[in-house]
Design a protein around this motif. Structure first.
Motif, PDB file in Angstrom:
ATOM      1  N   LYS A  36      12.370  -1.592  26.361  1.00  0.00           N
ATOM      2  CA  LYS A  36      11.906  -2.804  27.037  1.00  0.00           C
ATOM      3  C   LYS A  36      12.826  -3.155  28.198  1.00  0.00           C
ATOM      4  O   LYS A  36      13.460  -4.208  28.227  1.00  0.00           O
ATOM      5  N   PRO A  37      12.918  -2.245  29.182  1.00  0.00           N
ATOM      6  CA  PRO A  37      13.771  -2.545  30.344  1.00  0.00           C
ATOM      7  C   PRO A  37      13.159  -3.650  31.194  1.00  0.00           C
ATOM      8  O   PRO A  37      11.955  -3.938  31.100  1.00  0.00           O
ATOM      9  N   GLU A  38      13.980  -4.256  32.024  1.00  0.00           N
ATOM     10  CA  GLU A  38      13.490  -5.308  32.915  1.00  0.00           C
ATOM     11  C   GLU A  38      12.556  -4.725  33.966  1.00  0.00           C
ATOM     12  O   GLU A  38      12.760  -3.623  34.457  1.00  0.00           O
ATOM     13  N   GLY A  39      11.524  -5.475  34.274  1.00  0.00           N
ATOM     14  CA  GLY A  39      10.584  -5.030  35.291  1.00  0.00           C
ATOM     15  C   GLY A  39       9.157  -5.378  34.936  1.00  0.00           C
ATOM     16  O   GLY A  39       8.874  -5.954  33.877  1.00  0.00           O
ATOM     17  N   LYS A  40       8.241  -5.014  35.826  1.00  0.00           N
ATOM     18  CA  LYS A  40       6.819  -5.289  35.642  1.00  0.00           C
ATOM     19  C   LYS A  40       6.098  -4.043  35.130  1.00  0.00           C
ATOM     20  O   LYS A  40       6.413  -2.925  35.534  1.00  0.00           O
TER      21      LYS A  40
ATOM     22  N   GLU B 190      -2.848   6.716  28.552  1.00  0.00           N
ATOM     23  CA  GLU B 190      -2.675   8.117  28.164  1.00  0.00           C
ATOM     24  C   GLU B 190      -2.478   9.002  29.393  1.00  0.00           C
ATOM     25  O   GLU B 190      -3.065   8.751  30.452  1.00  0.00           O
ATOM     26  N   VAL B 191      -1.637  10.022  29.235  1.00  0.00           N
ATOM     27  CA  VAL B 191      -1.509  11.059  30.261  1.00  0.00           C
ATOM     28  C   VAL B 191      -1.875  12.394  29.614  1.00  0.00           C
ATOM     29  O   VAL B 191      -1.651  12.589  28.410  1.00  0.00           O
ATOM     30  N   PRO B 192      -2.470  13.314  30.369  1.00  0.00           N
ATOM     31  CA  PRO B 192      -2.920  14.592  29.789  1.00  0.00           C
ATOM     32  C   PRO B 192      -1.791  15.316  29.066  1.00  0.00           C
ATOM     33  O   PRO B 192      -0.663  15.392  29.558  1.00  0.00           O
ATOM     34  N   LEU B 193      -2.090  15.802  27.899  1.00  0.00           N
ATOM     35  CA  LEU B 193      -1.205  16.623  27.067  1.00  0.00           C
ATOM     36  C   LEU B 193      -0.076  15.851  26.399  1.00  0.00           C
ATOM     37  O   LEU B 193       0.249  16.104  25.238  1.00  0.00           O
ATOM     38  N   ASP B 194       0.530  14.879  27.100  1.00  0.00           N
ATOM     39  CA  ASP B 194       1.725  14.231  26.567  1.00  0.00           C
ATOM     40  C   ASP B 194       1.467  12.936  25.820  1.00  0.00           C
ATOM     41  O   ASP B 194       2.357  12.430  25.133  1.00  0.00           O
ATOM     42  N   GLY B 195       0.283  12.340  25.944  1.00  0.00           N
ATOM     43  CA  GLY B 195      -0.048  11.169  25.147  1.00  0.00           C
ATOM     44  C   GLY B 195       0.237   9.841  25.824  1.00  0.00           C
ATOM     45  O   GLY B 195       0.296   9.731  27.051  1.00  0.00           O
ATOM     46  N   HIS B 196       0.442   8.806  24.992  1.00  0.00           N
ATOM     47  CA  HIS B 196       0.564   7.435  25.487  1.00  0.00           C
ATOM     48  C   HIS B 196       1.934   7.182  26.105  1.00  0.00           C
ATOM     49  O   HIS B 196       2.966   7.580  25.567  1.00  0.00           O
ATOM     50  N   CYS B 197       1.942   6.501  27.248  1.00  0.00           N
ATOM     51  CA  CYS B 197       3.202   6.154  27.903  1.00  0.00           C
ATOM     52  C   CYS B 197       3.046   4.855  28.680  1.00  0.00           C
ATOM     53  O   CYS B 197       1.942   4.360  28.880  1.00  0.00           O
ATOM     54  N   ARG B 198       4.183   4.313  29.100  1.00  0.00           N
ATOM     55  CA  ARG B 198       4.217   3.121  29.942  1.00  0.00           C
ATOM     56  C   ARG B 198       5.128   3.388  31.138  1.00  0.00           C
ATOM     57  O   ARG B 198       6.121   4.105  31.014  1.00  0.00           O
ATOM     58  N   VAL B 199       4.778   2.802  32.273  1.00  0.00           N
ATOM     59  CA  VAL B 199       5.644   2.830  33.445  1.00  0.00           C
ATOM     60  C   VAL B 199       6.064   1.404  33.748  1.00  0.00           C
ATOM     61  O   VAL B 199       5.214   0.507  33.855  1.00  0.00           O
ATOM     62  N   ILE B 200       7.382   1.175  33.863  1.00  0.00           N
ATOM     63  CA  ILE B 200       7.925  -0.138  34.182  1.00  0.00           C
ATOM     64  C   ILE B 200       8.519  -0.090  35.580  1.00  0.00           C
ATOM     65  O   ILE B 200       9.398   0.741  35.870  1.00  0.00           O
ATOM     66  N   ASP B 201       8.035  -0.975  36.459  1.00  0.00           N
ATOM     67  CA  ASP B 201       8.527  -1.066  37.824  1.00  0.00           C
ATOM     68  C   ASP B 201       9.651  -2.094  37.850  1.00  0.00           C
ATOM     69  O   ASP B 201       9.419  -3.297  37.815  1.00  0.00           O
ATOM     70  N   GLY B 202      10.888  -1.584  37.874  1.00  0.00           N
ATOM     71  CA  GLY B 202      12.045  -2.477  37.915  1.00  0.00           C
ATOM     72  C   GLY B 202      12.615  -2.638  39.308  1.00  0.00           C
ATOM     73  O   GLY B 202      13.814  -2.892  39.453  1.00  0.00           O
ATOM     74  N   ALA B 203      11.779  -2.464  40.306  1.00  0.00           N
ATOM     75  CA  ALA B 203      12.168  -2.563  41.718  1.00  0.00           C
ATOM     76  C   ALA B 203      13.120  -1.425  42.086  1.00  0.00           C
ATOM     77  O   ALA B 203      12.689  -0.413  42.630  1.00  0.00           O
ATOM     78  N   ASP B 204      14.406  -1.558  41.787  1.00  0.00           N
ATOM     79  CA  ASP B 204      15.365  -0.510  42.131  1.00  0.00           C
ATOM     80  C   ASP B 204      15.314   0.667  41.164  1.00  0.00           C
ATOM     81  O   ASP B 204      15.812   1.748  41.472  1.00  0.00           O
ATOM     82  N   ILE B 205      14.737   0.459  39.973  1.00  0.00           N
ATOM     83  CA  ILE B 205      14.668   1.496  38.944  1.00  0.00           C
ATOM     84  C   ILE B 205      13.241   1.565  38.416  1.00  0.00           C
ATOM     85  O   ILE B 205      12.626   0.541  38.134  1.00  0.00           O
ATOM     86  N   VAL B 206      12.716   2.779  38.274  1.00  0.00           N
ATOM     87  CA  VAL B 206      11.392   2.981  37.671  1.00  0.00           C
ATOM     88  C   VAL B 206      11.579   3.723  36.348  1.00  0.00           C
ATOM     89  O   VAL B 206      12.284   4.740  36.296  1.00  0.00           O
ATOM     90  N   HIS B 207      10.963   3.197  35.285  1.00  0.00           N
ATOM     91  CA  HIS B 207      11.103   3.775  33.960  1.00  0.00           C
ATOM     92  C   HIS B 207       9.754   4.341  33.495  1.00  0.00           C
ATOM     93  O   HIS B 207       8.721   3.680  33.643  1.00  0.00           O
ATOM     94  N   LEU B 208       9.775   5.533  32.930  1.00  0.00           N
ATOM     95  CA  LEU B 208       8.609   6.122  32.271  1.00  0.00           C
ATOM     96  C   LEU B 208       8.968   6.273  30.798  1.00  0.00           C
ATOM     97  O   LEU B 208       9.930   6.964  30.459  1.00  0.00           O
ATOM     98  N   ILE B 209       8.195   5.623  29.931  1.00  0.00           N
ATOM     99  CA  ILE B 209       8.550   5.539  28.517  1.00  0.00           C
ATOM    100  C   ILE B 209       7.438   6.094  27.643  1.00  0.00           C
ATOM    101  O   ILE B 209       6.270   5.696  27.779  1.00  0.00           O
TER     102      ILE B 209
ATOM    103  N   LEU C  62       1.291   0.240  44.881  1.00  0.00           N
ATOM    104  CA  LEU C  62       1.958   1.511  45.131  1.00  0.00           C
ATOM    105  C   LEU C  62       3.471   1.355  44.971  1.00  0.00           C
ATOM    106  O   LEU C  62       4.078   0.472  45.580  1.00  0.00           O
ATOM    107  N   LEU C  63       4.068   2.221  44.150  1.00  0.00           N
ATOM    108  CA  LEU C  63       5.511   2.261  44.063  1.00  0.00           C
ATOM    109  C   LEU C  63       6.070   2.858  45.356  1.00  0.00           C
ATOM    110  O   LEU C  63       5.353   3.561  46.081  1.00  0.00           O
ATOM    111  N   PRO C  64       7.334   2.585  45.687  1.00  0.00           N
ATOM    112  CA  PRO C  64       7.893   3.079  46.957  1.00  0.00           C
ATOM    113  C   PRO C  64       7.705   4.584  47.178  1.00  0.00           C
ATOM    114  O   PRO C  64       7.381   5.019  48.288  1.00  0.00           O
ATOM    115  N   MET C  65       7.895   5.387  46.111  1.00  0.00           N
ATOM    116  CA  MET C  65       7.735   6.826  46.268  1.00  0.00           C
ATOM    117  C   MET C  65       6.298   7.181  46.614  1.00  0.00           C
ATOM    118  O   MET C  65       6.043   8.091  47.410  1.00  0.00           O
ATOM    119  N   GLN C  66       5.337   6.459  46.041  1.00  0.00           N
ATOM    120  CA  GLN C  66       3.934   6.719  46.336  1.00  0.00           C
ATOM    121  C   GLN C  66       3.580   6.306  47.768  1.00  0.00           C
ATOM    122  O   GLN C  66       2.761   6.943  48.431  1.00  0.00           O
TER     123      GLN C  66
END
Length: 329
Positions: free
Chosen positions: A60-64, A70-89, A286-290
């Motif tokens: 539960k990192p800080e962020g939105k 679901e993502v193909p093959l790997d299952g359920h995940c979440r992406v947290i946009d922490g502005a300076d840090i992006v988390h894939l969980i 869109l995240l900055p990388m996108q």
């Protein structure tokens, strides 16, 4: 992480990444794909990737919340946009945190686990982005007798690999049938192919019998065989990973009447098609990388001619059509 870390560096056409982990088994997919780009001499990395084994994950990192599904093959995940840090969980399993501005990423996994493909590709994408390069879901082939590339875009299952193999049988050089790395400079756009195995489908093998010397008798559940570039290099030309200028962008489509044809495509349509397949929009936009990937796609579409390639019953017919148009440029 206990014990001394094992470290490898890879030179991705000028962007050096350093991967550290407690044991090399934690990144087999990295080395399988990038092993030919490994460098042994001491170099200053442009991006660092640390892989840690830990029983506890900070889920539960800080962020939105930017993605939850679901993502193909790997299952359920979440992406947290922490502005300076992006988390894939991947809850209860593993996570990645990308510190893009600081030039590093961290992957945390439970002891004994294998790092999921989605996490590996996310941090590799971030490493490339930090060096001004962007991964695109396209095939890339050099024109016969030239260094310039054509990029062939299509959603999965449309026939990129079949078309790529057919063009290679006609003197085109294969850079990649699926993943190209694109960069833009004041002098134009350039790309190189990710050196990964090519998956050949049963239908492709039937349509292109010249591939038979590279194939065995066993097919996977999707009716495919993964063939090494070394093996394919015995029957077609495999290009090295040097960056080469892009001559054209082709959007692949199936022919309704079995005929193969090449037609001009509006740049706006080409932009939409390529972005739809390569730019991910989350709940936070869109995240900055996108955003940077979108800008690179826009620069590509602006710089090169764009076409629709309708492939029919004889995909090798596309070779003469492409050469007839691009040999004049």
């Amino acid at each position: 992480m206990t014990g001394a870390a094992t470290t490898f560096c890879y030179d991705l056409n000028g962007q050096v990444i350093k991967v550290s982990a407690s044991r090399p088994e934690l990144w087999p997919s990295f080395d399988l794909m990038l092993g030919t780009m490994r460098v042994s001499e001491p170099v200053q990395p442009g991006f660092r990737i640390n892989i840690l084994e830990t029983p506890a994950l900070s889920e539960k990192p800080e962020g939105k919340l930017a993605f939850d599904g679901e993502v193909p093959l790997d299952g359920h995940c979440r992406v947290i946009d922490g502005a300076d840090i992006v988390h894939l969980i991947f809850p209860g399993l593993q996570m990645a945190s990308v510190h893009a501005e600081e030039g590093w990423a961290e992957i945390r996994v439970h002891p004994g686990s294998e790092v999921k493909w989605t996490l590996l590709m996310m941090v590799l994408d971030a490493a490339l982005d930090a060096g001004g390069q962007h991964m695109l879901h396209t095939a890339g082939l050099t024109l016969p007798g030239r260094e310039a590339l054509v990029l062939i875009h299509a959603p999965s299952g449309t026939g990129k690999s079949t078309t790529s193999m057919a063009l290679a049988s006609q003197g085109f050089g294969l850079s990649s049938d699926d993943v190209m790395i694109l960069s833009t400079t004041p002098g134009g756009t350039a790309a190189w192919g990710m050196p990964r195995k090519v998956k050949i489908h049963r239908n492709t093998a039937t349509m292109l019998p010249f591939l038979s010397p590279c194939l065995g008798d066993t097919w996977d559940a999707e009716g495919e065989q993964a063939v090494s570039l070394d093996r394919l290099g015995e029957i077609i030309r495999i290009e090295d990973v040097r960056s080469r200028p892009v001559a054209a962008l082709l959007h692949l489509a199936r022919s309704a009447d079995g005929q193969t044809r090449l037609m001009p495509m509006a740049r706006t349509d080409a932009m939409v098609a390529l972005a739809t397949d390569n730019v991910r929009t989350g709940m936070t936009g869109l995240l900055p990388m996108q955003k940077r990937r979108m800008a690179t796609i826009a620069a590509l579409v602006k710089a090169v001619p764009t076409f629709t390639l309708e492939v029919g019953a004889r995909p090798a017919d596309a070779a003469a059509l492409i050469r007839a148009v691009l040999d004049r440029t």
